[in-house]
Design an enzyme around this catalytic site. Sequence first.
Site, PDB file in Angstrom:
ATOM      1  N   SER A  72      10.470-114.805  29.317  1.00 35.91           N
ATOM      2  CA  SER A  72      10.573-113.798  28.324  1.00 35.91           C
ATOM      3  C   SER A  72      10.577-115.418  26.892  1.00 35.91           C
ATOM      4  O   SER A  72      10.440-115.121  25.867  1.00 35.91           O
ATOM      5  CB  SER A  72      11.058-112.967  27.510  1.00 35.91           C
ATOM      6  N   LYS A  77      15.802-109.047  20.165  1.00 38.97           N
ATOM      7  CA  LYS A  77      15.957-110.112  20.033  1.00 38.97           C
ATOM      8  C   LYS A  77      15.266-110.325  18.363  1.00 38.97           C
ATOM      9  O   LYS A  77      15.810-111.118  17.472  1.00 38.97           O
ATOM     10  CB  LYS A  77      14.307-110.318  20.276  1.00 38.97           C
TER      11      LYS A  77
END
Length: 656
Positions: free
Chosen positions: A512, A555
């Site tokens: 990611s 996030k």
Amino acid sequence: MSFRVQPLSPAELNPAFSLPDLASLNDVTPLPFSALQARADSAFATLAGLNAANPVLLLNGFPGVDYEELVQDLVQKHANHADLFDLCYAENLHHPQKPIWLRLKAGTGIEFCELVGQLLELSSRHLEAEHIVQRILKKQGNDEKIADYLSLLSQHVAAGGGFSHPILINLMVHRHDSTIPIVYARQFSAEQLFGAIHFQTEQGSVFSHHHLLEPGLIHQANGGYLIVPIEELLDQPNLWFRLKNALVTRRVEWSRPAEMAAFYFQPEPPPLDIHLILVGDRMSVAELYILDRELDTLAFLRADIIPEWDAQADLPTYLGFLAHLRRKHELLDMDRGAMLRLCRYGSRLTEHQHRLSLVEAQLLALMQLADVIAKREQGELITEAQVVLAQQEQDYRLSFLVEHSDLGVRDGQILLQTRGREVGQINGLSVIQIVGHPYDFGEPVRLTATVHLGDGDIADIERKAELAGHIHAKAMMIIHGYLANLFGAEHPSPLSANLVFEQSYHEIDGDSASLAGLCALLSALAREPIYQHFAITGAVDQFGKVQPVGGVNEKIEGFFRLCRLQGLTGEQGVLIPASNRLQLNLSDEVCAAVAEGRFHIYPVAHVEEAIELLTGCPAGDVDRPETLFGRIRERLDDLNGHTMESGFLRRLFRRN
């Protein structure tokens, strides 16, 4: 400055649910968990009609499933017959050390014991007892084994024979009604599952008899259903093979204690007629399969327990499930706002705007916490505000680790920027998962890239320091493939690069951060600074397409938390993969900041879109020197000594 990519609107940051015209959850017809499990329903329908001895059904589930309720509901729906019976043990008149079992018609066990007592009394007085025998046999359908035993018993008593125990019959299993037995085996030992032979010691002699036999779970489930968690069998693999042997041989061998190893006492194994339900997650099933490769043959009937529900296809059914949980656990009713908030929470658990969680334990936890608050406030209904307060109170109780992480930023121990511009530096996003902690939380991380003369290799410092997993290593190789394809197709790159996660002291894995790493490298190669008020997450392929990642909500919220600590400027925001839009389910605080224009979320589909946002410079193509990619090509060509050649070719093509 305008960009091709526009930020998401506040309406896109959370799921939207269209509730039916309901005032409260009490207006919804309750639906049990089984009503939302079509695959399991199909399996039980097949199991009920299966012509097989001791069939096995394997349910692939997940933690938090109430398997007992699920099986009870589906058995009640589909089971149209049950071969129930009472089971007793009696002294073997030929071999007292080998007690025999007698299978009785269900519910007749107590009467059978009473009639045998009358038979013994009449036989001991040498009185006619034939009518008692006939009465017993009529009750038991003229069972041959019972008839032989009663005949032998009469002769034995008439001849003055004795017994090892004054009470001849040990009624081990007695069915009080026609209810199909469903037994859930929890934390069992061999004796608890298969029954136990107890013994007594007198004057140094060890002995046992039929009244010292204790039935196990498998005896209690005989004629019905036995639910066994696979995890229990993995802890005691020998029990699985004993259970498997019982299913195949159709009889249950007794467990003998170690103290009786030298003492001969062997009860006759009773018959076995059960439906075995194995339950566990896929990892447990895989481990059991490794132990026994015949698992697929034995448990050929399998079904998935689905953990999610399609909100777009059928929201009313999901509300029925919530109503069932409320009634099952005797909670206060919920108003319309509370229902919507609970649906939003269920969607957050699945990380998809169109899916809703069916994990009862997690849903129930929030409902119970809100119920406590509503009762504390002396409310008659659970409101949306009380559900929100329940979440906030729970977050507060579990936020120490998050606050400790923020403390490092506040004290200047962790160096992160949310303002200004830097070459080769970018804010990446990570998710922290701590064993034993129920929540994951987002934490920004600073990635830096530097370039130097070399052979074109990208040195991943995390991998060289053995702090990176295999997926991370693969992501770095993909970055190298993209750069080589874009800039090094004709000539090798004379520049090498170093890429590092700054102030990272533990192992990382996943892909990611590959988009962030690639953008940091592009910035370093072009000597173009990156806006530090942005953070970015996403994976990439070798053609620069941005791919979805997990934990996108955590996030975003992690970077928002950092920006709030350092002061919101109105420019800050997060770049996410465009394909992650349906995973968005953000906190009220982030949504409010987006609505007020103080925070932004940009969906990007290609690295070109990302680098343009991050630098404010058009990515363009490698043949246009005014673009970022063109500047990188010119720099590489200059170092390779191809500047004159490439300039001549450009002028030639322009004339044509």
